[in-house]
Scaffold this motif. Sequence first.
Motif, PDB file in Angstrom:
ATOM      1  N   THR A  90       0.831  -1.198   0.000  1.00  0.00           N
ATOM      2  CA  THR A  90       0.000   0.000   0.000  1.00  0.00           C
ATOM      3  C   THR A  90       0.867   1.250   0.000  1.00  0.00           C
ATOM      4  O   THR A  90       0.590   2.215  -0.735  1.00  0.00           O
ATOM      5  N   ALA A  91       1.924   1.246   0.794  1.00  0.00           N
ATOM      6  CA  ALA A  91       2.840   2.383   0.807  1.00  0.00           C
ATOM      7  C   ALA A  91       3.480   2.585  -0.561  1.00  0.00           C
ATOM      8  O   ALA A  91       3.676   3.726  -1.011  1.00  0.00           O
ATOM      9  N   ALA A  92       3.801   1.485  -1.245  1.00  0.00           N
ATOM     10  CA  ALA A  92       4.404   1.584  -2.579  1.00  0.00           C
ATOM     11  C   ALA A  92       3.459   2.279  -3.547  1.00  0.00           C
ATOM     12  O   ALA A  92       3.904   2.984  -4.461  1.00  0.00           O
ATOM     13  N   ALA A  93       2.156   2.092  -3.370  1.00  0.00           N
ATOM     14  CA  ALA A  93       1.176   2.689  -4.269  1.00  0.00           C
ATOM     15  C   ALA A  93       1.147   4.210  -4.178  1.00  0.00           C
ATOM     16  O   ALA A  93       0.617   4.872  -5.081  1.00  0.00           O
ATOM     17  N   THR A  94       1.722   4.782  -3.134  1.00  0.00           N
ATOM     18  CA  THR A  94       1.810   6.239  -3.061  1.00  0.00           C
ATOM     19  C   THR A  94       2.825   6.779  -4.053  1.00  0.00           C
ATOM     20  O   THR A  94       2.773   7.948  -4.423  1.00  0.00           O
ATOM     21  N   PHE A  95       3.790   5.961  -4.460  1.00  0.00           N
ATOM     22  CA  PHE A  95       4.908   6.421  -5.294  1.00  0.00           C
ATOM     23  C   PHE A  95       5.528   7.686  -4.686  1.00  0.00           C
ATOM     24  O   PHE A  95       5.943   8.595  -5.393  1.00  0.00           O
ATOM     25  N   ASP A  96       5.601   7.704  -3.363  1.00  0.00           N
ATOM     26  CA  ASP A  96       6.067   8.883  -2.637  1.00  0.00           C
ATOM     27  C   ASP A  96       7.201   8.474  -1.709  1.00  0.00           C
ATOM     28  O   ASP A  96       6.973   7.818  -0.692  1.00  0.00           O
ATOM     29  N   ARG A  97       8.419   8.850  -2.050  1.00  0.00           N
ATOM     30  CA  ARG A  97       9.576   8.490  -1.246  1.00  0.00           C
ATOM     31  C   ARG A  97       9.469   9.022   0.174  1.00  0.00           C
ATOM     32  O   ARG A  97       9.833   8.354   1.139  1.00  0.00           O
ATOM     33  N   GLY A 144       0.732 -14.988  -4.455  1.00  0.00           N
ATOM     34  CA  GLY A 144       1.654 -15.194  -3.345  1.00  0.00           C
ATOM     35  C   GLY A 144       1.131 -14.640  -2.037  1.00  0.00           C
ATOM     36  O   GLY A 144       0.692 -13.483  -1.955  1.00  0.00           O
ATOM     37  N   GLY A 145       1.185 -15.454  -0.983  1.00  0.00           N
ATOM     38  CA  GLY A 145       0.518 -15.120   0.267  1.00  0.00           C
ATOM     39  C   GLY A 145       1.040 -13.894   0.979  1.00  0.00           C
ATOM     40  O   GLY A 145       0.295 -13.196   1.667  1.00  0.00           O
ATOM     41  N   ARG A 146       2.340 -13.615   0.832  1.00  0.00           N
ATOM     42  CA  ARG A 146       2.915 -12.509   1.612  1.00  0.00           C
ATOM     43  C   ARG A 146       3.357 -11.342   0.734  1.00  0.00           C
ATOM     44  O   ARG A 146       4.157 -10.506   1.165  1.00  0.00           O
ATOM     45  N   ASN A 147       2.837 -11.267  -0.480  1.00  0.00           N
ATOM     46  CA  ASN A 147       3.197 -10.148  -1.352  1.00  0.00           C
ATOM     47  C   ASN A 147       2.906  -8.800  -0.704  1.00  0.00           C
ATOM     48  O   ASN A 147       3.621  -7.820  -0.917  1.00  0.00           O
ATOM     49  N   TRP A 148       1.846  -8.728   0.083  1.00  0.00           N
ATOM     50  CA  TRP A 148       1.456  -7.462   0.709  1.00  0.00           C
ATOM     51  C   TRP A 148       2.487  -6.955   1.716  1.00  0.00           C
ATOM     52  O   TRP A 148       2.559  -5.751   1.992  1.00  0.00           O
ATOM     53  N   GLU A 149       3.292  -7.868   2.278  1.00  0.00           N
ATOM     54  CA  GLU A 149       4.327  -7.422   3.205  1.00  0.00           C
ATOM     55  C   GLU A 149       5.421  -6.654   2.480  1.00  0.00           C
ATOM     56  O   GLU A 149       6.079  -5.786   3.064  1.00  0.00           O
ATOM     57  N   GLY A 150       5.660  -7.018   1.209  1.00  0.00           N
ATOM     58  CA  GLY A 150       6.649  -6.314   0.402  1.00  0.00           C
ATOM     59  C   GLY A 150       6.033  -5.121  -0.300  1.00  0.00           C
ATOM     60  O   GLY A 150       5.029  -4.552   0.145  1.00  0.00           O
ATOM     61  N   PHE A 151       6.617  -4.748  -1.431  1.00  0.00           N
ATOM     62  CA  PHE A 151       6.217  -3.509  -2.089  1.00  0.00           C
ATOM     63  C   PHE A 151       5.618  -3.732  -3.480  1.00  0.00           C
ATOM     64  O   PHE A 151       4.479  -3.363  -3.715  1.00  0.00           O
ATOM     65  N   SER A 152       6.375  -4.313  -4.383  1.00  0.00           N
ATOM     66  CA  SER A 152       5.920  -4.366  -5.766  1.00  0.00           C
ATOM     67  C   SER A 152       6.748  -5.372  -6.539  1.00  0.00           C
ATOM     68  O   SER A 152       7.923  -5.587  -6.220  1.00  0.00           O
ATOM     69  N   PRO A 153       6.173  -5.986  -7.598  1.00  0.00           N
ATOM     70  CA  PRO A 153       6.983  -6.861  -8.449  1.00  0.00           C
ATOM     71  C   PRO A 153       7.988  -6.115  -9.312  1.00  0.00           C
ATOM     72  O   PRO A 153       8.765  -6.752 -10.022  1.00  0.00           O
ATOM     73  N   ASP A 154       7.978  -4.790  -9.268  1.00  0.00           N
ATOM     74  CA  ASP A 154       9.017  -4.033  -9.951  1.00  0.00           C
ATOM     75  C   ASP A 154      10.205  -3.819  -9.012  1.00  0.00           C
ATOM     76  O   ASP A 154      10.024  -3.314  -7.892  1.00  0.00           O
ATOM     77  N   GLY A 175      -2.712   7.800  -6.197  1.00  0.00           N
ATOM     78  CA  GLY A 175      -2.050   6.513  -6.056  1.00  0.00           C
ATOM     79  C   GLY A 175      -1.898   5.843  -7.405  1.00  0.00           C
ATOM     80  O   GLY A 175      -2.676   6.091  -8.333  1.00  0.00           O
ATOM     81  N   ARG A 176      -0.887   5.012  -7.524  1.00  0.00           N
ATOM     82  CA  ARG A 176      -0.629   4.270  -8.756  1.00  0.00           C
ATOM     83  C   ARG A 176      -0.549   2.789  -8.426  1.00  0.00           C
ATOM     84  O   ARG A 176       0.084   2.402  -7.425  1.00  0.00           O
ATOM     85  N   THR A 177      -1.155   1.971  -9.249  1.00  0.00           N
ATOM     86  CA  THR A 177      -1.158   0.546  -8.936  1.00  0.00           C
ATOM     87  C   THR A 177       0.264  -0.001  -9.011  1.00  0.00           C
ATOM     88  O   THR A 177       0.943   0.159 -10.042  1.00  0.00           O
ATOM     89  N   PRO A 178       0.721  -0.665  -7.961  1.00  0.00           N
ATOM     90  CA  PRO A 178       2.097  -1.170  -7.940  1.00  0.00           C
ATOM     91  C   PRO A 178       2.242  -2.544  -8.570  1.00  0.00           C
ATOM     92  O   PRO A 178       3.276  -3.187  -8.429  1.00  0.00           O
ATOM     93  N   PHE A 179       1.206  -2.992  -9.257  1.00  0.00           N
ATOM     94  CA  PHE A 179       1.207  -4.268  -9.969  1.00  0.00           C
ATOM     95  C   PHE A 179       0.228  -4.154 -11.133  1.00  0.00           C
ATOM     96  O   PHE A 179      -0.532  -3.180 -11.235  1.00  0.00           O
ATOM     97  N   PHE A 219       0.503  -1.524 -14.855  1.00  0.00           N
ATOM     98  CA  PHE A 219       1.380  -1.093 -13.762  1.00  0.00           C
ATOM     99  C   PHE A 219       1.591   0.423 -13.838  1.00  0.00           C
ATOM    100  O   PHE A 219       1.806   0.992 -14.910  1.00  0.00           O
ATOM    101  N   GLY A 220       1.517   1.060 -12.671  1.00  0.00           N
ATOM    102  CA  GLY A 220       1.742   2.501 -12.605  1.00  0.00           C
ATOM    103  C   GLY A 220       0.540   3.351 -12.948  1.00  0.00           C
ATOM    104  O   GLY A 220       0.620   4.585 -12.950  1.00  0.00           O
ATOM    105  N   TYR A 221      -0.613   2.709 -13.208  1.00  0.00           N
ATOM    106  CA  TYR A 221      -1.814   3.424 -13.644  1.00  0.00           C
ATOM    107  C   TYR A 221      -2.580   3.975 -12.447  1.00  0.00           C
ATOM    108  O   TYR A 221      -2.653   3.362 -11.385  1.00  0.00           O
ATOM    109  N   GLY A 222      -3.196   5.129 -12.659  1.00  0.00           N
ATOM    110  CA  GLY A 222      -4.074   5.713 -11.655  1.00  0.00           C
ATOM    111  C   GLY A 222      -4.631   7.033 -12.155  1.00  0.00           C
ATOM    112  O   GLY A 222      -3.938   7.804 -12.842  1.00  0.00           O
TER     113      GLY A 222
END
Length: 875
Positions: free
Chosen positions: A123-130, A166-176, A605-609, A659-662
């Motif tokens: 979810t944080a990755a979807a902000t595309f905000d460092r 994948g069960g724990r993808n949400w713990e990480g950020f993005s497939p990119d 927000g931008r979709t991270p997948f 990917f990256g759309y919003g």
Amino acid sequence: MKFSSLGFPLLGSSIFSSDTDTTQYQIQQRENLAFSPPFYPSPWMDPNAHGWAEAYAKAKDFVSQLTLMEKVNLTTGVGWEGEQCVGNVGSVPRLGFRGLCMQDAPMGVRFADYVSVFPTGQTAAATFDRGLMYQRGLAIGKEHKGKGVNVALGPVAGPIGRIPEGGRNWEGFSPDPVLTGVGMAETVRGIQDAGVVACAKHFIGNEQEHFRQVGESKQRGFNISATLSSNIDDKTMHELYLWPFADAVRAGVGSFMCAYTQVNNSYSCQNSKLQNDLLKNELGFQGFIMSDWQAQHSGVASAVAGLDMTMPGDTEFNTGLSFWGTNLTVAILNGTMPEYRLDDMVMRIMAAVFKVGQTINEPEVNFDSWTADTFGPRHAAVNKGYQQVNYHVDVREEHGNLIREIGAKATVLLKNKGALPLNKPKFVAVIGEDAGPNLAGPNGCDNRGCDNGTLAMGWGSGTANFPYLITPDAALQARAIDDGSRYESILSNYMTKETKALVSQANATAIVFVNADSGEGFIDVDGNAGDRKNLTLWHDGDALIKNVSSWCPNTIVVIHSVGPVIVTDWYDSDNVTAILWAGVPGQETGRSIADVLYGRVNPAGRTPFTWGASRESYGVDIMYQPNNGNGAPQQDFSEGVFIDYRHFDRTNQTPIFEFGYGLSYTTFEYSNIKVAKTQAGPYTPTTGQTAQAPTFGAGNYSKDLKDYLFPKDKFEHIWQYIYPYVNTSTSLADASADPEYGRTAAEFLPPGALDASPQPLLPAAGKSSPGGNAELWDAMYIVTATVTNTGKLAGDEVPQLYLSLGGPADPPVVLRDFARLRIEPGQSAEFRATLTRRDLSNWDVVKQDWVVSEYPKKVWIGSSSRKLPLCADLS
């Protein structure tokens, strides 16, 4: 070769000159997958490593004072439920050091009270905000610090998200890898700026929950003898899976956690190629590697392969047996284990501790993982040491505001036919279980192992206890009341008659909430053994949407999910007037989504997948059944780097949402792309050698086993607690419970494992430069573009820079930089991106180094991976 409308080569088999070339490439790939070459000795710390010199000096001073058993005590966990944290290593009472507390961390402090539940990494990755990624890490770190935690077990880049189920993808950020790398680096900086050691995990290729552990698999009826092997070729490893971990190392991360799974048929926690070569040698990692809980499978062999700390210490939970502890003491005494390796293990641990500003006099841990009671046993495993264990310290500060902000700014507006933002609607009808509460309370399911009510957290060890949970129903009702709107909700997916009667009424704005959940493999929710069974919405969410939209011409859909879901059957319905993906946003989920729906926050927000049209469109899937008899299941990552949007581009598929759309409530235009080449010099591969392996301390330990017996006269022996003391004073062989320690090193250790001489530096490694050769981060090009707000509302825009590397086996485009810009109506802002040497390079498997190919390269700038109106050549 054919090209798309954007000029991307349409890959598939056309990346090769013939089908024969394709076949030969695939054969070569598979031949390289199944074996992990040995790499020894384990690299020792570099006292001059950038950012580590001061910590190294403090560690040297401390470690030089330690006895053999004190050193062993710092490398070995005390056992499952041995003390108050999920992981603890022993203390050094003589020097006032209380030991270390390791605690799960991806969404907050696990098993504690008065803590916050943050949005997921995804979810944080979807902000595309460092900046928001950093602030989230800082807040998570502060809460761990306030509870007395030394090491926060996060952030996560493994799984990176190779498989959408994948069960724990949400713990990480993005497939990119670039977006994940940014998330890793910013989170590491935030956590460690708060004074807590961050732990990058799970290293590496840990991409599904099925078959990650033998015992867990056997409980489900699978007779396997070893965990799944992720078979990854060298090029794919560097260009995809290792990339974000390199960013974590460069950011100064203090610890890594190796995974349960094997890589190329060698267990991750004793895989010398992964730990010694890639991580400590090539990337120059100066911190310590800990095992995942029960992921260690050997003693000295795992130590010389690069493991520095074993968690939770016992070979299996609550056995009292350990591969290290007593066995490590004996291994040093009988010469099986080189002394310098133990010294390096302890140096790495303590340097990481000192690097983040901790001292040997840290405050005591003030919470307990095993009871919510104020008083309880210090050693929960055996119900010993009754005392106050919970002090109920409130560490939340004002973090709820940050959580609310991230949740709103991460929300992706996928579709909007003018239905949003809401402006005092006459009648709001909210439908769906996902809008409401869990009737058992927000923490009513152990480790959040259920999907009851709104989805604000996945399940498993990456969870925390909600201090409160604001549901969408509660937040939207409050807003409707303030607006004078009529408001009704039906918090069920199955009250069909009542729902139809409600949403069919005049003036209804129906908001349907749906979700899809997942988590860690030790919990099964509705047949989902960690990994999702499919990519459909849970609780018949698709049917709910189709029903409501057939009855109400203004149906807004809000999706809370752990990744993509299939929306093919209903997303383009005229009656579905808006769709939002709200991720998994934590405790403020209701207020976050209300802020977006009513326009308090203009979504950016931008979709991270990528959202594919079908499950099959992704080209990869979970291995649900073992494929190697009762041996280790073999999972070949034969798709290489072509996952998520790279796969869709390669196969020329049109995704539902790329990917990256919003979308936004305003509009933006892009113009005026400019490319400036810098004056960076040529790349210089690293040469030279390391120093000789150092040792710290006297080095003349007594060989008399009587000096290592448990001191019964000083303190009570706690059953199941892991100690460094020996079991007998008769002989070294008898002192150990592990037959490995009765043999000489030459009998079972690989060649070079005990070598303490100077070692050659790898070309891609840096000289005292964590993260790899420092010249890889030289800025090669500065690319700018103008972004103009052409609408009537202020809003954020997320310009993204993609690169075409140009080679026939390269993805059409890869993300390389991005920014989040706030722009007022009618105003413009400059997007400024940097392309580093690493960004422009491919991994050369022959040279074992990064190389900029001679293929022509282009840069693309736009608002998503498929909307790239600006293009320029790189000279």
